[in-house]
Design a protein around this motif. Sequence first.
Motif, PDB file in Angstrom:
ATOM      1  N   UNK A  64      52.595  63.661  22.058  1.00  0.00           N
ATOM      2  CA  UNK A  64      53.154  62.918  20.938  1.00  0.00           C
ATOM      3  C   UNK A  64      53.721  61.583  21.419  1.00  0.00           C
ATOM      4  N   UNK A  65      53.955  60.675  20.455  1.00  0.00           N
ATOM      5  CA  UNK A  65      54.475  59.340  20.734  1.00  0.00           C
ATOM      6  C   UNK A  65      55.592  59.033  19.745  1.00  0.00           C
ATOM      7  N   UNK A  66      56.645  58.400  20.222  1.00  0.00           N
ATOM      8  CA  UNK A  66      57.749  58.011  19.351  1.00  0.00           C
ATOM      9  C   UNK A  66      57.351  56.810  18.505  1.00  0.00           C
ATOM     10  N   UNK A  67      57.925  56.729  17.306  1.00  0.00           N
ATOM     11  CA  UNK A  67      57.707  55.586  16.411  1.00  0.00           C
ATOM     12  C   UNK A  67      59.064  55.210  15.820  1.00  0.00           C
ATOM     13  N   UNK A  68      59.485  53.966  16.013  1.00  0.00           N
ATOM     14  CA  UNK A  68      60.803  53.517  15.568  1.00  0.00           C
ATOM     15  C   UNK A  68      60.669  52.290  14.683  1.00  0.00           C
ATOM     16  N   UNK A  69      61.740  52.016  13.959  1.00  0.00           N
ATOM     17  CA  UNK A  69      61.827  50.801  13.156  1.00  0.00           C
ATOM     18  C   UNK A  69      62.416  49.697  14.029  1.00  0.00           C
ATOM     19  N   UNK A  70      61.561  48.897  14.656  1.00  0.00           N
ATOM     20  CA  UNK A  70      62.023  47.867  15.579  1.00  0.00           C
ATOM     21  C   UNK A  70      62.191  48.413  16.982  1.00  0.00           C
ATOM     22  N   UNK A  71      62.696  47.553  17.874  1.00  0.00           N
ATOM     23  CA  UNK A  71      62.780  47.906  19.285  1.00  0.00           C
ATOM     24  C   UNK A  71      64.203  48.184  19.750  1.00  0.00           C
ATOM     25  N   UNK A  72      65.206  47.934  18.914  1.00  0.00           N
ATOM     26  CA  UNK A  72      66.587  48.035  19.366  1.00  0.00           C
ATOM     27  C   UNK A  72      66.980  49.445  19.781  1.00  0.00           C
ATOM     28  N   UNK A  73      66.517  50.467  19.046  1.00  0.00           N
ATOM     29  CA  UNK A  73      66.985  51.828  19.306  1.00  0.00           C
ATOM     30  C   UNK A  73      66.693  52.254  20.737  1.00  0.00           C
ATOM     31  N   UNK A  74      65.469  52.035  21.190  1.00  0.00           N
ATOM     32  CA  UNK A  74      65.112  52.469  22.541  1.00  0.00           C
ATOM     33  C   UNK A  74      65.539  51.450  23.595  1.00  0.00           C
ATOM     34  N   UNK A  75      65.248  50.180  23.358  1.00  0.00           N
ATOM     35  CA  UNK A  75      65.496  49.165  24.390  1.00  0.00           C
ATOM     36  C   UNK A  75      66.981  48.813  24.521  1.00  0.00           C
ATOM     37  N   UNK A  76      67.704  48.779  23.419  1.00  0.00           N
ATOM     38  CA  UNK A  76      69.083  48.297  23.455  1.00  0.00           C
ATOM     39  C   UNK A  76      70.129  49.407  23.392  1.00  0.00           C
ATOM     40  N   UNK A  77      69.715  50.623  23.051  1.00  0.00           N
ATOM     41  CA  UNK A  77      70.694  51.700  22.912  1.00  0.00           C
ATOM     42  C   UNK A  77      70.425  52.827  23.904  1.00  0.00           C
ATOM     43  N   UNK A  78      69.284  53.498  23.753  1.00  0.00           N
ATOM     44  CA  UNK A  78      69.037  54.697  24.551  1.00  0.00           C
ATOM     45  C   UNK A  78      68.954  54.407  26.044  1.00  0.00           C
ATOM     46  N   UNK A  79      68.131  53.430  26.438  1.00  0.00           N
ATOM     47  CA  UNK A  79      67.963  53.159  27.869  1.00  0.00           C
ATOM     48  C   UNK A  79      69.216  52.590  28.516  1.00  0.00           C
ATOM     49  N   UNK A  80      69.913  51.614  27.915  1.00  0.00           N
ATOM     50  CA  UNK A  80      71.160  51.163  28.544  1.00  0.00           C
ATOM     51  C   UNK A  80      72.222  52.261  28.648  1.00  0.00           C
ATOM     52  N   UNK A 120      65.795  59.654  31.738  1.00  0.00           N
ATOM     53  CA  UNK A 120      65.058  59.941  30.512  1.00  0.00           C
ATOM     54  C   UNK A 120      63.648  60.410  30.840  1.00  0.00           C
ATOM     55  N   UNK A 121      63.093  61.318  30.046  1.00  0.00           N
ATOM     56  CA  UNK A 121      61.703  61.744  30.266  1.00  0.00           C
ATOM     57  C   UNK A 121      60.733  60.614  29.945  1.00  0.00           C
ATOM     58  N   UNK A 122      59.498  60.765  30.380  1.00  0.00           N
ATOM     59  CA  UNK A 122      58.481  59.724  30.187  1.00  0.00           C
ATOM     60  C   UNK A 122      58.233  59.421  28.713  1.00  0.00           C
ATOM     61  N   UNK A 123      58.558  60.362  27.848  1.00  0.00           N
ATOM     62  CA  UNK A 123      58.334  60.146  26.414  1.00  0.00           C
ATOM     63  C   UNK A 123      59.039  58.901  25.905  1.00  0.00           C
ATOM     64  N   UNK A 124      60.170  58.577  26.490  1.00  0.00           N
ATOM     65  CA  UNK A 124      60.984  57.474  25.997  1.00  0.00           C
ATOM     66  C   UNK A 124      60.614  56.131  26.628  1.00  0.00           C
ATOM     67  N   UNK A 125      59.516  56.064  27.364  1.00  0.00           N
ATOM     68  CA  UNK A 125      59.101  54.807  27.987  1.00  0.00           C
ATOM     69  C   UNK A 125      57.887  54.187  27.293  1.00  0.00           C
ATOM     70  N   UNK A 126      57.436  54.786  26.200  1.00  0.00           N
ATOM     71  CA  UNK A 126      56.377  54.183  25.384  1.00  0.00           C
ATOM     72  C   UNK A 126      56.605  54.611  23.938  1.00  0.00           C
ATOM     73  N   UNK A 127      56.349  53.714  23.027  1.00  0.00           N
ATOM     74  CA  UNK A 127      56.611  54.003  21.619  1.00  0.00           C
ATOM     75  C   UNK A 127      55.832  53.012  20.765  1.00  0.00           C
ATOM     76  N   UNK A 128      55.749  53.313  19.482  1.00  0.00           N
ATOM     77  CA  UNK A 128      55.156  52.401  18.509  1.00  0.00           C
ATOM     78  C   UNK A 128      56.269  51.758  17.690  1.00  0.00           C
ATOM     79  N   UNK A 129      56.154  50.470  17.510  1.00  0.00           N
ATOM     80  CA  UNK A 129      57.084  49.721  16.670  1.00  0.00           C
ATOM     81  C   UNK A 129      56.466  49.633  15.271  1.00  0.00           C
ATOM     82  N   UNK A 130      57.059  50.310  14.294  1.00  0.00           N
ATOM     83  CA  UNK A 130      56.497  50.358  12.949  1.00  0.00           C
ATOM     84  C   UNK A 130      56.395  48.957  12.341  1.00  0.00           C
TER      85      UNK A 130
END
Length: 732
Positions: A141-157, A166-176
């Motif tokens: 499966x692949x994550x899909x978010x509204x914009x990039x802030x959730x993963x890039x600016x919140x979860x990873x920092x 973090x598992x590899x799942x959180x290093x690739x995603x689709x930006x809706x």
Amino acid sequence: MTPAPPQPPPPGQNPAADSSAETCPGSGPLVVLFGATAGALGPDLGSDETDLILLVWQVVEPRSRQVGTLHKSLVRAEAAALSPQCREASGLSADSLARAEPLDKVLQQVSARGAVGGDAAGPQFSQLVIGDVALLGGGPYMLCTDGQQLLRQVLHPEASRKNLVLPDTFFSFYDLRREFHVQHPSARLARDLTVATMAQELGLETDATEDDFGVWEVKTMVAVILHLLDGPSGQLFSKPEVIKQKYETGPCSKAEVVDSETVVRARGLPWQSSDQDVARFFKGLNIARGGVALCLNAQGRRNGEALIRFVDSEQRDLALQRHKHHMGVRYIEVYKATGEEFVKIAGGTSLEVARFLSREDQVILRLRGLPFSAGPADVLDFLGPECPVTGGADGLLFVRHPDGRPTGDAFALFACEELAQAALRRHKGMLGKRYIELFRSTAAEVQQVLNRYASSPLLPTLTAPLLPIPFPMVAGTGRDCVRLRGLPYTATIEDILSFLGEAAADIRPHGVHMVLNQQGRPSGDAFIQMTSAERALAASQRCHKKVMKERYVEVVPCSTEEMSRVLMGGTLGRSGMSPPPCKLPCLSPPAYATFQATPTLIPTETAALYPSSALLPAARVPAAPTPIAYYPGPATQLYMNYTAYYPSPPVSPTTVGYLTTPPAALASAPTSVLPQPGALVRMQGVPYTAGMKDLLSVFQAYQLAPDDYTSLMPVGDPPRTVLQAPKEWVCL
């Protein structure tokens, strides 16, 4: 009645025809993910460095159009305080968050086989996602978010701050937003889209009565995805966004063109921080290969600043939102920078350096304080067999002066972090009779150090007599100047002229003088020469405490004498003037003796600025060789230890002059020394432990009295014991 929102099909149901399913993109299940922090929401999500408090998600199977169960999980934040915006939008309280699981428990990590690792009190994110994916047919499966802030600016920092992997799942995603823009390019820019505007563009009806925070967003995102899949979907969900897991080092060429929209400057870094520490501060953002350049000061040491180059402008814009985020206990300032600045710091032209840095995935260490006679074999023996250098002697780079003399610095490559850590344990170990310092280094630092020594010596040799000041300043005690105090550090000459308004018409030519501090940065002060004292008073009354760039600026009348004293390095406070921090003696190399018969270099008008006891005679007379007062050129001013002076276009007069050697020092000099050509230089603040060799090294680029070290004399101090050296010296 309000129309109901578009309801996704129940879990397991497939309303789409088999033929439409065959035309869907070859993507696996999508996990539609929404999150919120305890602080800012929307486009500012993650900009205030607050912790994650909420995750809402639902699985969508693109091929069959099936959807899983909607899940919502609270996350315990370290700081329980909620911002007013978050409290109003979410309806959450500190008590409800205190009962939630911490982030590491919510994001139960998944092993390579897909099983949940670790013990958990109940079903968490990974467990629930895997269960829903299995019900919908399985597959990655692949994550899909509204914009990039959730993963890039919140979860990873946040994971980086809390040392979570973090598992590899959180290093690739689709930006809706980007996927929507692919199918609807005529709509707004991807960064300006929101869940509501996407639904509006598609004509989807939304349920305004849904008050469960995060649930409305996920339901609407699922409806948008299903609507996009019903259209031309050949390019949808085919190119995921990738978050780099590791920073890659590499060289930069002086000929490389760097886009200024991809570069930022970070200020306030701990001096011992490395490029990996900087990359960790920007965790979640993609830094270009070799894109961290730590800046060095004039002494070759790190000054707490770095230039960072990102892969695109969008990453740079996200990096600017981390202004005043923390690295340990220090907050880091982040500003825009230019590509030219990055190339100037990180770029190089040496083929030897390029070959040295061509090896990928190497850890670079800097060795400082090596004996000048040390060679590759000595360094390798010093490091020992437990931390081998990559390539042996080829993995060492010695720094040399342009004439080939060693500087005592070298760089070494190591294949992995463990070997580098083993080498760092040799910090301050002895090689011969010297202790060696070891530090982490970067490719940009290698370039800077090599460029510094290859271009010119640290103390430039003066090749021409220093020029007189081009525009004389009219002296006087009348308060015909104004002092601007509290200027924004980004203020320019144009900003000051705009700030003064109509009073700018009363400024004398070349009359704007901005003051820099000892680090060469704006001090927030400036002096303006007006045409008369009346005009200066009127300008101060009209502009005092006006606002420039959200800061109020004090405008106070002052005299030309007070202005010149500050520009020479003194201070002008509410209690009056204080002299410059150092009394600079005359600097007149003996090579300029041919200029003895020239007229005075100081215009009469300018001479009135200084007391008669401070200025030197106008010309040198061979019978009584009193030194000439020269004005320092730009290269010399770089090494002065006082408040610097920044001229306004085209050029403002240089107001810095050299003061005479005190009469007591001249009186104590032997009569056999004074008549010879040259000049006395008085050194103040010399360490008590300084010896003859230390003093001579300071003047290595200047011509001293030939082979006469007796010209270094202690002056003006009371008798000392044998163990005490004089603090002031006079050099010829």
